[in-house]
Design a protein around this motif. Structure first.
Motif, PDB file in Angstrom:
ATOM      1  N   PHE A  96       0.824  -1.208   0.000  1.00  0.00           N
ATOM      2  CA  PHE A  96       0.000   0.000   0.000  1.00  0.00           C
ATOM      3  C   PHE A  96       0.857   1.257   0.000  1.00  0.00           C
ATOM      4  O   PHE A  96       0.417   2.303  -0.501  1.00  0.00           O
ATOM      5  N   PHE A  97       2.060   1.173   0.558  1.00  0.00           N
ATOM      6  CA  PHE A  97       2.952   2.332   0.498  1.00  0.00           C
ATOM      7  C   PHE A  97       3.412   2.577  -0.932  1.00  0.00           C
ATOM      8  O   PHE A  97       3.551   3.725  -1.367  1.00  0.00           O
ATOM      9  N   PHE A  98       3.622   1.507  -1.689  1.00  0.00           N
ATOM     10  CA  PHE A  98       3.935   1.643  -3.112  1.00  0.00           C
ATOM     11  C   PHE A  98       2.764   2.288  -3.853  1.00  0.00           C
ATOM     12  O   PHE A  98       2.953   3.173  -4.698  1.00  0.00           O
ATOM     13  N   ILE A  99       1.536   1.844  -3.518  1.00  0.00           N
ATOM     14  CA  ILE A  99       0.352   2.437  -4.141  1.00  0.00           C
ATOM     15  C   ILE A  99       0.227   3.905  -3.752  1.00  0.00           C
ATOM     16  O   ILE A  99      -0.174   4.749  -4.564  1.00  0.00           O
ATOM     17  N   TYR A 100       0.595   4.227  -2.493  1.00  0.00           N
ATOM     18  CA  TYR A 100       0.540   5.621  -2.049  1.00  0.00           C
ATOM     19  C   TYR A 100       1.464   6.498  -2.892  1.00  0.00           C
ATOM     20  O   TYR A 100       1.070   7.592  -3.338  1.00  0.00           O
ATOM     21  N   PHE A 101       2.685   6.035  -3.113  1.00  0.00           N
ATOM     22  CA  PHE A 101       3.618   6.812  -3.928  1.00  0.00           C
ATOM     23  C   PHE A 101       3.150   6.891  -5.376  1.00  0.00           C
ATOM     24  O   PHE A 101       3.410   7.893  -6.057  1.00  0.00           O
ATOM     25  N   TRP A 102       2.470   5.864  -5.835  1.00  0.00           N
ATOM     26  CA  TRP A 102       1.891   5.920  -7.184  1.00  0.00           C
ATOM     27  C   TRP A 102       0.844   7.028  -7.260  1.00  0.00           C
ATOM     28  O   TRP A 102       0.834   7.830  -8.198  1.00  0.00           O
ATOM     29  N   GLY A 103      -0.046   7.069  -6.266  1.00  0.00           N
ATOM     30  CA  GLY A 103      -1.042   8.134  -6.233  1.00  0.00           C
ATOM     31  C   GLY A 103      -0.418   9.505  -6.076  1.00  0.00           C
ATOM     32  O   GLY A 103      -0.879  10.491  -6.675  1.00  0.00           O
ATOM     33  N   LEU A 104       0.664   9.596  -5.282  1.00  0.00           N
ATOM     34  CA  LEU A 104       1.325  10.881  -5.067  1.00  0.00           C
ATOM     35  C   LEU A 104       1.976  11.391  -6.348  1.00  0.00           C
ATOM     36  O   LEU A 104       1.822  12.568  -6.716  1.00  0.00           O
ATOM     37  N   THR A 105       2.704  10.524  -7.036  1.00  0.00           N
ATOM     38  CA  THR A 105       3.362  10.945  -8.275  1.00  0.00           C
ATOM     39  C   THR A 105       2.334  11.247  -9.367  1.00  0.00           C
ATOM     40  O   THR A 105       2.528  12.155 -10.187  1.00  0.00           O
ATOM     41  N   ALA A 106       1.221  10.487  -9.380  1.00  0.00           N
ATOM     42  CA  ALA A 106       0.160  10.789 -10.344  1.00  0.00           C
ATOM     43  C   ALA A 106      -0.473  12.146 -10.053  1.00  0.00           C
ATOM     44  O   ALA A 106      -0.814  12.892 -10.984  1.00  0.00           O
ATOM     45  N   SER A 107      -0.605  12.489  -8.768  1.00  0.00           N
ATOM     46  CA  SER A 107      -1.180  13.796  -8.421  1.00  0.00           C
ATOM     47  C   SER A 107      -0.303  14.937  -8.912  1.00  0.00           C
ATOM     48  O   SER A 107      -0.812  15.993  -9.321  1.00  0.00           O
ATOM     49  N   VAL A 108       1.025  14.729  -8.896  1.00  0.00           N
ATOM     50  CA  VAL A 108       1.929  15.741  -9.440  1.00  0.00           C
ATOM     51  C   VAL A 108       1.669  15.941 -10.928  1.00  0.00           C
ATOM     52  O   VAL A 108       1.610  17.071 -11.429  1.00  0.00           O
ATOM     53  N   PHE A 151       7.664   4.372 -13.583  1.00  0.00           N
ATOM     54  CA  PHE A 151       8.741   5.104 -12.919  1.00  0.00           C
ATOM     55  C   PHE A 151       9.045   4.512 -11.548  1.00  0.00           C
ATOM     56  O   PHE A 151      10.212   4.281 -11.193  1.00  0.00           O
ATOM     57  N   LEU A 152       8.006   4.223 -10.757  1.00  0.00           N
ATOM     58  CA  LEU A 152       8.214   3.684  -9.414  1.00  0.00           C
ATOM     59  C   LEU A 152       8.735   2.253  -9.450  1.00  0.00           C
ATOM     60  O   LEU A 152       9.546   1.862  -8.609  1.00  0.00           O
ATOM     61  N   VAL A 153       8.253   1.468 -10.417  1.00  0.00           N
ATOM     62  CA  VAL A 153       8.769   0.102 -10.560  1.00  0.00           C
ATOM     63  C   VAL A 153      10.256   0.136 -10.900  1.00  0.00           C
ATOM     64  O   VAL A 153      11.063  -0.625 -10.345  1.00  0.00           O
ATOM     65  N   PHE A 154      10.650   1.040 -11.779  1.00  0.00           N
ATOM     66  CA  PHE A 154      12.056   1.183 -12.149  1.00  0.00           C
ATOM     67  C   PHE A 154      12.909   1.588 -10.947  1.00  0.00           C
ATOM     68  O   PHE A 154      13.975   1.010 -10.694  1.00  0.00           O
ATOM     69  N   VAL A 155      12.432   2.575 -10.185  1.00  0.00           N
ATOM     70  CA  VAL A 155      13.176   3.031  -9.010  1.00  0.00           C
ATOM     71  C   VAL A 155      13.237   1.943  -7.945  1.00  0.00           C
ATOM     72  O   VAL A 155      14.248   1.768  -7.260  1.00  0.00           O
ATOM     73  N   HIS A 156      12.154   1.171  -7.806  1.00  0.00           N
ATOM     74  CA  HIS A 156      12.118   0.106  -6.806  1.00  0.00           C
ATOM     75  C   HIS A 156      13.181  -0.957  -7.073  1.00  0.00           C
ATOM     76  O   HIS A 156      13.842  -1.439  -6.155  1.00  0.00           O
ATOM     77  N   PHE A 157      13.368  -1.316  -8.323  1.00  0.00           N
ATOM     78  CA  PHE A 157      14.352  -2.341  -8.651  1.00  0.00           C
ATOM     79  C   PHE A 157      15.784  -1.819  -8.590  1.00  0.00           C
ATOM     80  O   PHE A 157      16.728  -2.607  -8.573  1.00  0.00           O
ATOM     81  N   LEU A 158      15.946  -0.505  -8.539  1.00  0.00           N
ATOM     82  CA  LEU A 158      17.293   0.053  -8.346  1.00  0.00           C
ATOM     83  C   LEU A 158      17.794  -0.151  -6.925  1.00  0.00           C
ATOM     84  O   LEU A 158      18.992  -0.078  -6.667  1.00  0.00           O
ATOM     85  N   GLN A 159      16.848  -0.418  -5.984  1.00  0.00           N
ATOM     86  CA  GLN A 159      17.160  -0.466  -4.562  1.00  0.00           C
ATOM     87  C   GLN A 159      17.634   0.906  -4.097  1.00  0.00           C
ATOM     88  O   GLN A 159      17.724   1.841  -4.871  1.00  0.00           O
ATOM     89  N   TYR A 160      17.966   0.999  -2.823  1.00  0.00           N
ATOM     90  CA  TYR A 160      18.342   2.317  -2.301  1.00  0.00           C
ATOM     91  C   TYR A 160      19.773   2.685  -2.674  1.00  0.00           C
ATOM     92  O   TYR A 160      20.696   1.912  -2.506  1.00  0.00           O
ATOM     93  N   SER A 161      19.927   3.900  -3.145  1.00  0.00           N
ATOM     94  CA  SER A 161      21.238   4.502  -3.362  1.00  0.00           C
ATOM     95  C   SER A 161      21.015   5.997  -3.480  1.00  0.00           C
ATOM     96  O   SER A 161      19.881   6.475  -3.545  1.00  0.00           O
ATOM     97  N   GLN A 162      22.095   6.750  -3.505  1.00  0.00           N
ATOM     98  CA  GLN A 162      21.963   8.193  -3.672  1.00  0.00           C
ATOM     99  C   GLN A 162      21.371   8.539  -5.034  1.00  0.00           C
ATOM    100  O   GLN A 162      20.766   9.600  -5.212  1.00  0.00           O
TER     101      GLN A 162
END
Length: 286
Positions: A96-108, A151-162
């Protein structure tokens, strides 16, 4: 997903009992604020969506981008409910946090569409009148809903980095010059827009100013957090920035208020009346 964007600075640390109590208290305060946002924002968003949908039933031109913006806000509010109710380590919470960021980026994206549409109404009225079709609006909405998902799927598979921080900072920073351009171009073209009524002009400018203010006040702290590398201020800035972003569904409801005919005129009249009353009180008596 949640660990990648919210709990980054908390990873690989060891806390004593007093620090753990502090963070538990802080989390409770954040949950209370989220509950307040949900209780106020959820009914207001539903009322605003119903109000805009009634325009369709009354054969008016529906502001389709604002409706989609409110739907994305509704998704964010529903995901906040899950975030408060379920434990932090739950897999469902991460989904649901992934869905939240999806809704947030879509709102932008839909905020940009709202600003662009208002700009075209003033700056290019004839072109916009002939180019605006239901098919075009539907295609734009599908693109705005789809691109953030990839976009979020791509960033998710990058894992965390700067790099992920930089990507998100650039993503949220790009709309700023566009909002400023749309507002400046609209104000500049107002004098030449003869076919647009005066009250419509005021509503358009009010919506553009409101969109710019919402984005500046609520999204700018998040952009700063994505760019800051100093751990000394990272925790506090993280909580403040993400709490400000969670206020965006409440702020977007005001778009419904400013979209109604006469709302801006009533607001300006109230401000002028308050200004006159203040001047009368400050005027010296003979």
């Amino acid at each position: 997903m949640e660990d990648s964007f919210i709990n980054i600075t908390s990873q690989n640390r060891s806390y004593d009992d007093s620090t753990t109590i502090y963070f538990n208290t802080e989390q409770k305060i954040l949950d209370v604020v989220k509950c307040i946002i949900i209780c106020i924002g959820l009914p207001l968003t539903l009322v605003a969506i119903h109000g805009f949908c009634s325009l369709v039933r009354n054969d008016h031109v529906a502001p389709i981008y604002i409706i989609n913006l409110l739907i994305s806000d509704l998704i964010q509010l529903c995901c906040m409910i899950v975030e408060v109710v379920l434990p932090e380590d739950s897999i469902i919470t991460e989904i649901f946090f992934f869905i939240y960021f999806w809704g947030l980026t879509a709102s932008v994206g839909f905020m940009m569409c709202v600003a662009m549409e208002r700009y075209l109404v003033i700056a290019w009225p004839l072109w916009y009148r002939f180019r605006r079709t239901i098919k075009t609006s539907v295609v734009v909405c599908v693109v705005v809903w789809t691109l953030p998902l990839f976009f979020l799927v791509f960033v998710h598979f990058l894992q965390y980095s700067q790099v992920t921080h930089t990507i998100f900072a650039v993503f949220f920073l790009l709309p700023f010059p566009l909002f400023i351009f749309f507002l400046r171009g609209t104000v500049k073209a107002l004098s030449a827009a003869i076919s647009v009524p005066a009250d419509e002009k005021r509503r358009i400018v009010a919506i553009l100013v409101l969109v710019l203010l919402i984005y500046t006040l609520l999204f700018l702290p998040t952009i700063i957090w994505f760019l800051v590398k100093d751990d000394k201020y990272n925790d506090a800035l993280r909580h403040v920035s993400f709490m400000f972003v969670r206020l965006s569904p409440l702020a977007d409801v005001f778009l419904y208020v400013f979209s109604r005919k006469g709302a801006v005129d009533k607001l300006l009249a109230s401000l002028c009346r308050c200004r006159m009353d203040s001047d009368d009180r400050n005027r010296p008596t003979a």
